[in-house]
Design a protein around this motif. Structure first.
Motif, PDB file in Angstrom:
ATOM      1  N   LYS A 116       0.780  -1.105   0.041  1.00  0.00           N
ATOM      2  CA  LYS A 116       0.005   0.106  -0.040  1.00  0.00           C
ATOM      3  C   LYS A 116       0.833   1.255  -0.201  1.00  0.00           C
ATOM      4  CE  LYS A 116      -3.242  -2.248   3.035  1.00  0.00           C
ATOM      5  NZ  LYS A 116      -3.685  -2.270   4.411  1.00  0.00           N
ATOM      6  N   PRO A 117       0.436   2.151  -0.577  1.00  0.00           N
ATOM      7  CA  PRO A 117       1.263   3.739  -0.536  1.00  0.00           C
ATOM      8  C   PRO A 117       1.603   3.674   0.750  1.00  0.00           C
ATOM      9  CG  PRO A 117      -0.823   3.837  -1.845  1.00  0.00           C
ATOM     10  CD  PRO A 117      -0.935   2.664  -1.299  1.00  0.00           C
ATOM     11  N   GLU A 118       1.046   3.476   2.045  1.00  0.00           N
ATOM     12  CA  GLU A 118       1.214   4.020   3.333  1.00  0.00           C
ATOM     13  C   GLU A 118       2.408   2.993   3.708  1.00  0.00           C
ATOM     14  OE1 GLU A 118      -1.800   3.280   1.967  1.00  0.00           O
ATOM     15  OE2 GLU A 118      -2.961   2.134   3.609  1.00  0.00           O
ATOM     16  N   ASP A 119       2.870   2.029   2.946  1.00  0.00           N
ATOM     17  CA  ASP A 119       4.006   1.130   3.436  1.00  0.00           C
ATOM     18  C   ASP A 119       5.517   1.986   2.926  1.00  0.00           C
ATOM     19  OD1 ASP A 119       2.346  -1.696   2.547  1.00  0.00           O
ATOM     20  OD2 ASP A 119       2.662  -1.014   4.394  1.00  0.00           O
ATOM     21  N   THR A 120       5.254   2.996   2.247  1.00  0.00           N
ATOM     22  CA  THR A 120       6.471   3.839   1.709  1.00  0.00           C
ATOM     23  C   THR A 120       7.432   4.190   2.618  1.00  0.00           C
ATOM     24  OG1 THR A 120       5.391   4.386  -0.328  1.00  0.00           O
ATOM     25  CG2 THR A 120       7.201   5.637   0.542  1.00  0.00           C
ATOM     26  N   ALA A 121       8.420   3.728   2.765  1.00  0.00           N
ATOM     27  CA  ALA A 121       9.423   4.049   3.959  1.00  0.00           C
ATOM     28  C   ALA A 121      10.871   3.644   3.655  1.00  0.00           C
ATOM     29  CB  ALA A 121       8.969   3.472   5.135  1.00  0.00           C
ATOM     30  N   VAL A 122      11.725   3.926   4.393  1.00  0.00           N
ATOM     31  CA  VAL A 122      12.986   3.323   4.356  1.00  0.00           C
ATOM     32  C   VAL A 122      13.118   2.250   5.426  1.00  0.00           C
ATOM     33  CG1 VAL A 122      15.601   3.788   4.949  1.00  0.00           C
ATOM     34  CG2 VAL A 122      14.330   5.498   4.153  1.00  0.00           C
ATOM     35  N   TYR A 123      13.225   1.188   4.895  1.00  0.00           N
ATOM     36  CA  TYR A 123      13.289  -0.126   5.787  1.00  0.00           C
ATOM     37  C   TYR A 123      14.681  -0.710   6.142  1.00  0.00           C
ATOM     38  CZ  TYR A 123       8.459  -0.902   4.343  1.00  0.00           C
ATOM     39  OH  TYR A 123       6.969  -0.883   4.469  1.00  0.00           O
ATOM     40  N   TYR A 124      14.680  -0.610   7.355  1.00  0.00           N
ATOM     41  CA  TYR A 124      15.989  -0.907   8.237  1.00  0.00           C
ATOM     42  C   TYR A 124      15.971  -2.309   8.723  1.00  0.00           C
ATOM     43  CZ  TYR A 124      16.716   4.188   8.082  1.00  0.00           C
ATOM     44  OH  TYR A 124      16.990   5.206   7.598  1.00  0.00           O
ATOM     45  N   CYS A 125      17.190  -3.197   8.456  1.00  0.00           N
ATOM     46  CA  CYS A 125      17.288  -4.370   9.112  1.00  0.00           C
ATOM     47  C   CYS A 125      17.989  -4.235  10.384  1.00  0.00           C
ATOM     48  CB  CYS A 125      18.401  -5.208   8.103  1.00  0.00           C
ATOM     49  SG  CYS A 125      18.780  -6.604   8.829  1.00  0.00           S
ATOM     50  N   ASN A 126      17.796  -4.987  11.476  1.00  0.00           N
ATOM     51  CA  ASN A 126      18.259  -5.077  12.733  1.00  0.00           C
ATOM     52  C   ASN A 126      18.674  -6.502  13.255  1.00  0.00           C
ATOM     53  OD1 ASN A 126      17.339  -5.659  15.712  1.00  0.00           O
ATOM     54  ND2 ASN A 126      18.415  -3.752  15.755  1.00  0.00           N
ATOM     55  N   ALA A 127      19.984  -6.605  13.909  1.00  0.00           N
ATOM     56  CA  ALA A 127      20.355  -7.889  14.477  1.00  0.00           C
ATOM     57  C   ALA A 127      20.760  -7.690  15.771  1.00  0.00           C
ATOM     58  CB  ALA A 127      21.098  -8.427  13.621  1.00  0.00           C
ATOM     59  N   ASN A 128      20.401  -8.564  16.560  1.00  0.00           N
ATOM     60  CA  ASN A 128      21.164  -8.544  17.975  1.00  0.00           C
ATOM     61  C   ASN A 128      21.896  -9.528  18.130  1.00  0.00           C
ATOM     62  OD1 ASN A 128      20.743  -9.767  21.229  1.00  0.00           O
ATOM     63  ND2 ASN A 128      20.937  -7.492  20.943  1.00  0.00           N
ATOM     64  N   LEU A 129      23.331  -9.217  18.026  1.00  0.00           N
ATOM     65  CA  LEU A 129      24.405 -10.254  17.940  1.00  0.00           C
ATOM     66  C   LEU A 129      25.549  -9.988  18.941  1.00  0.00           C
ATOM     67  CD1 LEU A 129      27.025  -8.703  16.227  1.00  0.00           C
ATOM     68  CD2 LEU A 129      25.390  -8.701  14.395  1.00  0.00           C
ATOM     69  N   LEU A 130      26.328 -11.080  18.735  1.00  0.00           N
ATOM     70  CA  LEU A 130      27.592 -11.104  19.624  1.00  0.00           C
ATOM     71  C   LEU A 130      28.856 -11.133  18.692  1.00  0.00           C
ATOM     72  CD1 LEU A 130      28.576 -11.394  22.820  1.00  0.00           C
ATOM     73  CD2 LEU A 130      28.562 -13.844  22.243  1.00  0.00           C
ATOM     74  N   PRO A 131      29.546 -10.026  18.787  1.00  0.00           N
ATOM     75  CA  PRO A 131      30.813 -10.253  17.787  1.00  0.00           C
ATOM     76  C   PRO A 131      31.910 -10.849  18.525  1.00  0.00           C
ATOM     77  CG  PRO A 131      30.040  -7.929  18.263  1.00  0.00           C
ATOM     78  CD  PRO A 131      29.266  -8.696  19.229  1.00  0.00           C
TER      79      PRO A 131
END
Length: 121
Positions: free
Chosen positions: A86-101
């Motif tokens: 839908k037009p309201e889905d327009t956005a910048v999409y970011y990936c996130n990860a909780n991780l242990l380096p």
């Protein structure tokens, strides 16, 4: 050095589909939960979908029934299949990860650089 790199954004007409991918790379010992967030102009960043290491999922109400999050633990990759956009889905999409380096004793949240999704009416 840890990197999250997103791909798959673009311009699509309303009702169309897109599939976002996010690959985590670098000195990673382990990854916990992963997720997708989005930020539209003038709005705060919001959770879209979240997935645990055991593939339990959680969705924003706006995404339920249209979006599907999945992950490939062997490839350190998370996906977001978006249908019936839908037009309201327009956005910048970011990936996130909780991780242990490697070399760290602390789990931290890491973010990708973002990918633009634009849905035209």
């Amino acid at each position: 050095q840890v990197q999250l790199v997103e791909s798959g954004g673009g311009l699509v007409q309303a009702g169309g589909s897109l599939r976002l991918s996010c690959a985590a790379s670098g000195s990673i010992l382990s990854i916990n939960a992963m997720g997708w967030y989005r930020q539209a102009p003038g709005k705060q960043r919001e959770l879209v979908a979240h997935i645990t290491t055991g593939s339990r999922t959680n969705y924003a109400d706006s995404a339920k029934g249209r979006f599907t999050i999945s992950r490939d633990n062997a490839q350190n990759t998370v996906y977001l299949q978006m249908n019936s956009l839908k037009p309201e889905d327009t956005a910048v999409y970011y990936c996130n990860a909780n991780l242990l380096p490697f070399g760290s004793t602390r789990w931290d949240d890491y973010w990708g650089q973002g990918t633009q999704v634009t849905v035209s009416s």
